[in-house]
Design a protein around this motif. Structure first.
Motif, PDB file in Angstrom:
ATOM      1  N   ASP A 176      10.209  11.441  -4.897  1.00 37.33           N
ATOM      2  CA  ASP A 176      10.473  11.959  -3.573  1.00 37.33           C
ATOM      3  C   ASP A 176       9.571  11.082  -2.555  1.00 37.33           C
ATOM      4  O   ASP A 176       8.302  11.175  -2.687  1.00 37.33           O
ATOM      5  CB  ASP A 176      10.035  13.377  -3.457  1.00 37.33           C
ATOM      6  CG  ASP A 176      10.464  14.136  -2.192  1.00 37.33           C
ATOM      7  OD1 ASP A 176      10.561  13.477  -1.158  1.00 37.33           O
ATOM      8  OD2 ASP A 176      10.703  15.249  -2.175  1.00 37.33           O
ATOM      9  N   THR A 178       8.705  11.611   0.191  1.00 40.15           N
ATOM     10  CA  THR A 178       7.929  12.487   0.882  1.00 40.15           C
ATOM     11  C   THR A 178       6.344  12.700   0.312  1.00 40.15           C
ATOM     12  O   THR A 178       5.493  13.271   0.965  1.00 40.15           O
ATOM     13  CB  THR A 178       8.483  13.583   1.962  1.00 40.15           C
ATOM     14  OG1 THR A 178       8.583  14.680   0.668  1.00 40.15           O
ATOM     15  CG2 THR A 178       9.948  13.384   2.489  1.00 40.15           C
ATOM     16  N   ARG A 179       6.379  12.811  -0.934  1.00 42.06           N
ATOM     17  CA  ARG A 179       5.413  13.309  -1.816  1.00 42.06           C
ATOM     18  C   ARG A 179       4.250  12.662  -2.191  1.00 42.06           C
ATOM     19  O   ARG A 179       4.639  11.214  -2.335  1.00 42.06           O
ATOM     20  CB  ARG A 179       6.210  13.967  -2.913  1.00 42.06           C
ATOM     21  CG  ARG A 179       6.960  15.050  -2.762  1.00 42.06           C
ATOM     22  CD  ARG A 179       6.417  16.236  -1.624  1.00 42.06           C
ATOM     23  NE  ARG A 179       7.649  17.111  -1.374  1.00 42.06           N
ATOM     24  CZ  ARG A 179       7.330  18.135  -0.498  1.00 42.06           C
ATOM     25  NH1 ARG A 179       6.300  18.141   0.278  1.00 42.06           N
ATOM     26  NH2 ARG A 179       8.407  19.068  -0.075  1.00 42.06           N
ATOM     27  N   PRO A 216       6.821  17.491  10.175  1.00 45.02           N
ATOM     28  CA  PRO A 216       7.940  16.947   9.300  1.00 45.02           C
ATOM     29  C   PRO A 216       7.968  15.566   9.139  1.00 45.02           C
ATOM     30  O   PRO A 216       7.996  14.704   9.997  1.00 45.02           O
ATOM     31  CB  PRO A 216       9.038  17.608   9.892  1.00 45.02           C
ATOM     32  CG  PRO A 216       8.532  18.834  10.929  1.00 45.02           C
ATOM     33  CD  PRO A 216       7.155  18.363  11.395  1.00 45.02           C
ATOM     34  N   PHE A 217       8.149  15.193   7.663  1.00 47.51           N
ATOM     35  CA  PHE A 217       8.257  14.021   7.227  1.00 47.51           C
ATOM     36  C   PHE A 217       9.658  13.189   8.073  1.00 47.51           C
ATOM     37  O   PHE A 217      10.667  13.902   7.897  1.00 47.51           O
ATOM     38  CB  PHE A 217       8.362  13.703   5.727  1.00 47.51           C
ATOM     39  CG  PHE A 217       8.582  12.297   5.504  1.00 47.51           C
ATOM     40  CD1 PHE A 217       7.218  11.726   4.789  1.00 47.51           C
ATOM     41  CD2 PHE A 217       9.772  11.632   5.030  1.00 47.51           C
ATOM     42  CE1 PHE A 217       7.364  10.189   4.526  1.00 47.51           C
ATOM     43  CE2 PHE A 217       9.704  10.179   4.723  1.00 47.51           C
ATOM     44  CZ  PHE A 217       8.404   9.768   4.437  1.00 47.51           C
ATOM     45  N   ASP A 218       9.290  12.031   8.646  1.00 52.43           N
ATOM     46  CA  ASP A 218      10.583  11.168   9.326  1.00 52.43           C
ATOM     47  C   ASP A 218       9.888  10.169   9.569  1.00 52.43           C
ATOM     48  O   ASP A 218       9.114   9.733  10.544  1.00 52.43           O
ATOM     49  CB  ASP A 218      10.853  12.104  10.384  1.00 52.43           C
ATOM     50  CG  ASP A 218      12.239  11.447  11.185  1.00 52.43           C
ATOM     51  OD1 ASP A 218      12.562  10.203  10.613  1.00 52.43           O
ATOM     52  OD2 ASP A 218      12.549  11.854  12.134  1.00 52.43           O
ATOM     53  N   MET A 219      10.393   8.866   8.941  1.00 48.21           N
ATOM     54  CA  MET A 219       9.780   7.728   9.141  1.00 48.21           C
ATOM     55  C   MET A 219      10.724   6.896  10.094  1.00 48.21           C
ATOM     56  O   MET A 219      10.826   5.533  10.165  1.00 48.21           O
ATOM     57  CB  MET A 219       9.554   6.828   7.891  1.00 48.21           C
ATOM     58  CG  MET A 219       8.456   7.319   6.985  1.00 48.21           C
ATOM     59  SD  MET A 219       6.837   6.945   7.928  1.00 48.21           S
ATOM     60  CE  MET A 219       6.692   5.287   8.073  1.00 48.21           C
ATOM     61  N   PHE A 225       6.014  12.016  13.192  1.00 48.58           N
ATOM     62  CA  PHE A 225       5.604  11.714  12.104  1.00 48.58           C
ATOM     63  C   PHE A 225       5.274   9.972  11.830  1.00 48.58           C
ATOM     64  O   PHE A 225       4.108   9.843  11.601  1.00 48.58           O
ATOM     65  CB  PHE A 225       6.232  12.067  10.743  1.00 48.58           C
ATOM     66  CG  PHE A 225       5.741  11.953   9.526  1.00 48.58           C
ATOM     67  CD1 PHE A 225       4.373  12.759   9.046  1.00 48.58           C
ATOM     68  CD2 PHE A 225       5.787  10.825   8.455  1.00 48.58           C
ATOM     69  CE1 PHE A 225       3.723  12.524   7.804  1.00 48.58           C
ATOM     70  CE2 PHE A 225       5.299  10.660   7.324  1.00 48.58           C
ATOM     71  CZ  PHE A 225       4.308  11.135   7.216  1.00 48.58           C
ATOM     72  N   TYR A 226       6.162   9.383  12.361  1.00 38.63           N
ATOM     73  CA  TYR A 226       6.063   7.996  12.451  1.00 38.63           C
ATOM     74  C   TYR A 226       4.864   7.490  13.334  1.00 38.63           C
ATOM     75  O   TYR A 226       3.981   6.670  12.888  1.00 38.63           O
ATOM     76  CB  TYR A 226       7.192   7.424  12.962  1.00 38.63           C
ATOM     77  CG  TYR A 226       7.468   5.627  12.855  1.00 38.63           C
ATOM     78  CD1 TYR A 226       7.511   5.020  11.750  1.00 38.63           C
ATOM     79  CD2 TYR A 226       6.835   4.956  13.908  1.00 38.63           C
ATOM     80  CE1 TYR A 226       7.612   3.603  11.693  1.00 38.63           C
ATOM     81  CE2 TYR A 226       6.762   3.449  14.019  1.00 38.63           C
ATOM     82  CZ  TYR A 226       7.154   2.911  12.874  1.00 38.63           C
ATOM     83  OH  TYR A 226       7.002   1.712  12.926  1.00 38.63           O
ATOM     84  N   SER A 319       1.725  21.386   0.259  1.00 36.80           N
ATOM     85  CA  SER A 319       2.520  20.309   1.155  1.00 36.80           C
ATOM     86  C   SER A 319       2.828  18.979   0.480  1.00 36.80           C
ATOM     87  O   SER A 319       3.608  18.521   0.610  1.00 36.80           O
ATOM     88  CB  SER A 319       1.504  20.394   2.465  1.00 36.80           C
ATOM     89  OG  SER A 319       0.237  19.860   1.859  1.00 36.80           O
ATOM     90  N   LEU A 321       1.812  16.120   0.602  1.00 39.01           N
ATOM     91  CA  LEU A 321       1.966  14.978   1.409  1.00 39.01           C
ATOM     92  C   LEU A 321       1.408  13.837   0.906  1.00 39.01           C
ATOM     93  O   LEU A 321       0.368  13.426   0.500  1.00 39.01           O
ATOM     94  CB  LEU A 321       1.459  15.328   2.768  1.00 39.01           C
ATOM     95  CG  LEU A 321       1.840  14.410   3.926  1.00 39.01           C
ATOM     96  CD1 LEU A 321       3.497  14.549   4.038  1.00 39.01           C
ATOM     97  CD2 LEU A 321       1.301  14.984   5.272  1.00 39.01           C
ATOM     98  N   LEU A 327       2.536   4.685   2.607  1.00 35.70           N
ATOM     99  CA  LEU A 327       3.761   4.415   3.641  1.00 35.70           C
ATOM    100  C   LEU A 327       3.484   3.132   4.485  1.00 35.70           C
ATOM    101  O   LEU A 327       4.490   2.572   4.755  1.00 35.70           O
ATOM    102  CB  LEU A 327       3.867   5.690   4.670  1.00 35.70           C
ATOM    103  CG  LEU A 327       4.053   7.165   3.977  1.00 35.70           C
ATOM    104  CD1 LEU A 327       4.247   7.860   5.138  1.00 35.70           C
ATOM    105  CD2 LEU A 327       5.683   6.851   3.425  1.00 35.70           C
TER     106      LEU A 327
END
Length: 443
Positions: A176, A178-179, A216-219, A225-226, A319, A321, A327
């Protein structure tokens, strides 16, 4: 027959001579500080993780406090205030409570470490000096009482789920995006994924202080998040010398892996909790506290630290994260490295932010909100002294140091500060050290 009576008389005289001596033992706070510092030294040597180290500090500190509290009616027992702690036994002989407290501390500390011989050697040398000129029966009775209390605390500790968590499954890493993923250079597995199962000391449960949800994860370029990821990257590329010093000062990574070619070596350092235990010593020595207040400061701070780790680790593995380094290397700059080595566990919330602020609240309740001090805790690791106007001042610098180090996004820091302060406030409201009616009369 005369020879028999003469031999008996000489034996009685010999034992009487061996048992003669004063029935008073004065132990200064410096001896308790030195014993705590020795425990920290062994924790560093044995490379205990930050959560486990916090447990090692807590039980000996509580045992020491519980014995000394019997000498001062202004202080209250923690029995009935801490989860499942019952009253320690009463001595059956005349004892030195200060010596018994020292014995209990060392015995408890030795029980939780690996390198027991280091504490045994320290104790042998220390007690060789303390026993000089002291009544033997009195000295031994004091040690026996300290051992009895230590066994009581050990029985309490035995029910905190620590042993059971040693057998729990390891953390499972998934694909995943996001993890959390293991990071270089060691790609170590996640540390203490089941730490939330450890019985808390003062808080009601590991979930009592759940922080706000992480962004919330969002690249996608331009997403909230970015922007948080880019903030870590940008700050890390433009650090001032002061910011680098701050990051290094609060690094407190017990196991930094150094890689040169195919050779890998480790640098051992104090844990975050160990740093704050060092600050307890600094505050006590500045105020020249007597043993009772010294023990109170160690006990309350160690409780806040231990519960802080339980609360923070609960959130980390909820979470789960991913760290900035992973990243940034994948999406922005594959050559980028954070100033500090990324710790082997999920990102949210920041452990330093949580436990430092919890400890700062605890210390402020004892020494005041504007207690200025010079922190030389990291000098032995080659770092300069830093000065602070208060414990909160230090805790907030510890928190932001994680951004400078390149290992946390800002929400983990800001929400970790909030989490730690709320937890610390709860601890000092719930755990009453002073018998207020007596303390007010003394004031």
């Amino acid at each position: 027959m005369k020879k028999h009576y003469l031999l008996l008389a000489l034996t009685v005289l010999l034992f009487s001579a061996c048992d003669s001596g004063k029935k008073e033992i004065t132990i200064s706070s410096d001896v308790y500080h030195d014993s705590m510092e020795k425990l920290s030294e062994v924790i560093v040597h044995d490379i205990f993780s930050p959560p486990v180290a916090s447990r090692i500090y807590a039980y000996p500190s509580i045992g020491m406090y519980e014995i000394l509290a019997k000498t001062d009616p202004a202080y209250k027992s923690l029995a009935g205030q801490l989860t499942e702690l019952t009253a320690i036994p009463e001595p059956t002989e005349e004892v030195s409570y200060e010596l018994a407290a020292l014995e209990a501390f060392i015995k408890l500390g030795t029980n939780f470490i690996f390198s027991e011989e280091k504490m045994d050697t320290y104790k042998a040398e220390l007690f060789k000096e303390l026993k000089k000129g002291v009544n033997k029966t009195y000295f031994n009775a004091s040690l026996a009482y300290g051992d009895q209390v230590a066994e009581h605390i050990l029985a309490w500790a035995d029910g905190d789920m620590y042993k059971q968590t040693r057998t729990f499954p390891k953390f499972t890493v998934t694909d995943d995006p996001t993890r959390w993923q293991p990071t270089p250079p060691g790609y170590m597995e996640a540390i203490e994924p089941s730490w939330s199962r450890i019985r808390p000391f003062a808080i009601d449960s590991a979930t009592q202080f759940v922080p706000e949800r992480p962004t919330p994860f969002d690249m996608t370029v331009g997403s909230p998040f970015y922007k948080e990821v880019m903030e870590v990257y940008t700050v890390g590329n433009n650090l001032s010398e002061e910011e680098k010093e701050i990051a290094s000062f609060w690094d407190c990574n017990p196991y930094v892996m150094n890689v040169t070619g195919h050779v890998m070596a480790a640098t051992k350092k104090i844990t975050p909790g160990g740093h704050w235990i060092g600050i307890v010593k600094i505050a006590c020595q500045k105020e020249e506290t007597q043993p009772m207040k010294t023990a109170a400061a160690y006990a309350l701070t160690s409780i806040a630290l231990a519960d802080g780790f339980i609360s923070c680790w609960d959130e980390k593995f909820r979470s789960n994260l991913i760290r900035p380094e992973t990243l940034i290397n994948k999406h922005i700059d594959e050559e980028w490295l954070p100033l500090l080595q990324t710790p082997p566990f999920p990102e949210y919330t920041s452990g330093h932010s949580v436990i430092s602020n919890a400890a700062a609240i605890a210390l402020s309740s004892i020494f005041g909100d504007n207690f200025a001090f010079d922190d030389d805790t990291e000098v032995k690791y080659g770092l300069p002294i830093r000065s602070f106007t208060s414990f909160i001042d230090a805790s907030e610098e510890a928190a932001i140091s994680r951004m400078y180090g390149g290992i946390h996004y800002m929400p983990a820091i800001a929400n970790g500060v909030t989490q730690g302060k709320a937890l610390g406030k709860y601890v000092i409201d719930k755990v009453s050290l002073k018998n207020e009616s007596i303390a007010q009369k003394e004031d």
